[in-house]
Design an enzyme around this catalytic site. Structure first.
Site, mmCIF file in Angstrom:
data_model
loop_
_atom_site.group_PDB
_atom_site.id
_atom_site.type_symbol
_atom_site.label_atom_id
_atom_site.label_comp_id
_atom_site.label_asym_id
_atom_site.label_seq_id
_atom_site.Cartn_x
_atom_site.Cartn_y
_atom_site.Cartn_z
ATOM 1 N N ARG A 89 13.199 30.653 -1.673
ATOM 2 C CA ARG A 89 13.476 29.337 -1.063
ATOM 3 C C ARG A 89 13.850 29.523 0.404
ATOM 4 O O ARG A 89 14.663 30.376 0.756
ATOM 5 C CB ARG A 89 14.635 28.660 -1.816
ATOM 6 C CG ARG A 89 15.095 27.327 -1.221
ATOM 7 C CD ARG A 89 16.269 27.498 -0.275
ATOM 8 N NE ARG A 89 16.833 26.209 0.151
ATOM 9 C CZ ARG A 89 17.719 26.078 1.133
ATOM 10 N NH1 ARG A 89 18.146 27.139 1.780
ATOM 11 N NH2 ARG A 89 18.183 24.896 1.461
ATOM 12 N N VAL A 90 13.278 28.724 1.252
ATOM 13 C CA VAL A 90 13.609 28.761 2.678
ATOM 14 C C VAL A 90 14.177 27.411 3.069
ATOM 15 O O VAL A 90 13.614 26.370 2.725
ATOM 16 C CB VAL A 90 12.349 29.085 3.519
ATOM 17 C CG1 VAL A 90 12.640 28.960 5.003
ATOM 18 C CG2 VAL A 90 11.848 30.491 3.195
ATOM 19 N N GLY A 91 15.297 27.432 3.765
ATOM 20 C CA GLY A 91 15.917 26.178 4.196
ATOM 21 C C GLY A 91 15.449 25.765 5.580
ATOM 22 O O GLY A 91 14.382 26.177 6.056
ATOM 23 N N SER B 205 28.631 32.489 3.826
ATOM 24 C CA SER B 205 27.459 31.642 4.058
ATOM 25 C C SER B 205 26.468 32.253 5.032
ATOM 26 O O SER B 205 25.430 31.657 5.304
ATOM 27 C CB SER B 205 27.918 30.282 4.588
ATOM 28 O OG SER B 205 28.444 30.398 5.889
ATOM 29 N N THR C 199 23.581 22.372 10.136
ATOM 30 C CA THR C 199 24.014 23.031 8.910
ATOM 31 C C THR C 199 24.036 21.955 7.828
ATOM 32 O O THR C 199 24.008 20.763 8.129
ATOM 33 C CB THR C 199 25.427 23.653 9.042
ATOM 34 O OG1 THR C 199 26.363 22.605 9.308
ATOM 35 C CG2 THR C 199 25.505 24.669 10.167
ATOM 36 N N GLY C 200 24.113 22.387 6.584
ATOM 37 C CA GLY C 200 24.138 21.419 5.483
ATOM 38 C C GLY C 200 22.840 21.466 4.696
ATOM 39 O O GLY C 200 22.101 22.449 4.771
ATOM 40 N N GLY D 57 19.553 21.752 3.736
ATOM 41 C CA GLY D 57 18.345 22.043 4.486
ATOM 42 C C GLY D 57 17.149 21.230 4.042
ATOM 43 O O GLY D 57 16.296 20.863 4.864
ATOM 44 N N THR E 280 21.847 32.166 8.539
ATOM 45 C CA THR E 280 22.431 31.721 7.264
ATOM 46 C C THR E 280 21.967 32.577 6.094
ATOM 47 O O THR E 280 20.914 33.234 6.177
ATOM 48 C CB THR E 280 21.999 30.259 6.991
ATOM 49 O OG1 THR E 280 22.699 29.756 5.855
ATOM 50 C CG2 THR E 280 20.503 30.153 6.718
ATOM 51 N N THR F 118 26.394 27.961 7.106
ATOM 52 C CA THR F 118 25.463 28.501 8.091
ATOM 53 C C THR F 118 26.237 28.559 9.390
ATOM 54 O O THR F 118 27.242 27.865 9.527
ATOM 55 C CB THR F 118 24.291 27.489 8.279
ATOM 56 O OG1 THR F 118 23.555 27.400 7.073
ATOM 57 C CG2 THR F 118 23.356 27.857 9.410
#
Ligand code: ASP
Length: 355
Positions: free
Chosen positions: A232-234, A84, A255-256, A258, A222, A204
């Site tokens: 794609r950006v979280g 991750s 985390t999780g 985004g 991450t 992450t």
């Protein structure tokens, strides 16, 4: 109709919060600090046991909290077995690993971040250089890569054999309508099982610390959502969402999912809740409630109106108190308050998972 639905969501959220009370209390006991102890503390997501130990060791030797958390997360970025983060992270839908990271340094009030960075396994180090050696806060994609190379970073292939195989399995089982076939018996009438949408891997590391001087810093790094659309950006590289530090108050990170966090900018919200006097754990729980309450798309909700995804928050305050909360039960986070070995502590939660 909208109003009714919102009311339902609010009551579902409150009911969930009430159900979480016992573990909230447990968490509060677990996170109370002995009054005689130094306030130095390092916390991280559950994959950060080694990271928090390393960071605490450095803090005990006099390091600044930012140096310590970056050295800690570098262990996870370098680890091919953590799918991750960094080297060995799961790639985007085309098989390319794209990394996101942010850092914030409490004493100077500065921050830096990179997003969609390819071929550099320590994006946290590049994020730090964005903070220290540019007048910018966030660099993305090819510009971030060129910046890293200007500072001497070497490009390398971040896709391990294991991650490539996981990606290929995903791709080959994605659709019966495309031309990719998973391994199969040549006589099989039907080839390929479709993977359930909700088993997409996320992961992450967020790591936050208070050092011996009482200064606060944090870092999040991450490979983001596995098999994402390229570019794609979280939340991880977005200051205020995946990480926020205020040296007068504390630090928070996530985390999780985004996307959910990006719509609430929870880390800055958690720091503000702590500024208003909330404990780190209560502040994290409030952020979970906010996300649950404002998620309205049906595809993201279960039959009871609860999010079908998870988001985890980790927070410390300047006094060295720490806490964490997640939307769903079962999550833990890594803590070190000066011991040689870090430990995992249960997080508070909004909703109990049904087994
Ligand atoms: N928050 C990360 C992102 O959305 C992924 C994760 O933590 O699982 O990119």
């Amino acid at each position: 109709m909208t109003l009714k639905r919102r009311d339902f969501l609010r009551s579902a959220t409150l009911a969930g919060a009430a159900a979480a009370l016992p573990s909230t209390l447990q968490g509060a006991i677990a996170t109370a600090r002995p009054s005689s102890a130094s306030r130095a503390v390092v916390i991280a997501s559950a994959n950060g046991l080694k990271a928090t130990s390393e960071a605490m060791q450095m803090i005990k030797n006099g390091s600044d909290a930012l140096d310590a958390v970056i050295a800690g997360v570098n262990i996870v970025e370098d680890d091919p077995n953590d799918n991750s983060v960094g080297y060995g992270g799961l790639p985007n839908e085309e098989g390319d690993v794209e990394l996101d990271s942010s850092v914030m340094h409490g004493p100077s009030g500065r921050g830096g971040a990179v997003a969609s960075l390819r071929n550099i396994k320590n994006p946290s180090k590049v994020a730090r250089l964005v903070m220290e050696r540019t007048d910018h806060v966030l660099l993305v994609g090819d510009g971030a890569l060129r910046f890293a190379k200007a500072h001497g970073f070497k490009e390398e292939d971040l896709l391990t054999e294991e991650s490539r195989k996981i990606w290929l399995k995903w791709k080959e089982n994605l659709s019966r309508e495309d031309d990719w076939l998973p391994p199969h018996d040549i006589d099989a009438a039907d080839v390929g099982e479709t993977m359930p949408r909700w088993e997409r891997t996320t992961g992450t590391i967020n790591c936050n610390a208070v050092d011996l001087k009482g200064n606060v810093s944090g870092c999040t790094t991450t490979s983001g959502l596995a098999f994402k659309i390229p570019g794609r950006v979280g939340d991880s590289p977005i200051l205020g969402a995946g990480l926020y530090v205020d040296n007068e108050v504390g630090a928070a990170g996530s985390t999780g999912r985004g996307e959910a966090n990006l719509l609430s900018c929870s880390s800055v919200m958690i720091v503000e809740f702590m500024r208003q006097g909330r404990s780190p754990q209560d502040a994290c729980l409030m952020a979970c409630e906010r996300i649950a309450g404002r998620t309205r798309e049906k595809r993201l909700l279960d039959a009871k109106g609860r999010p079908r995804f998870n988001v985890n928050f980790y927070a410390i305050n300047k006094a060295g108190d720490f806490g964490g909360a997640a939307i769903w039960s079962g999550a833990r986070f890594a803590v070190n308050t000066g011991e040689p070995e870090s430990r995992l502590v249960e997080m508070a939660h909004l909703y109990q998972r049904e087994r």
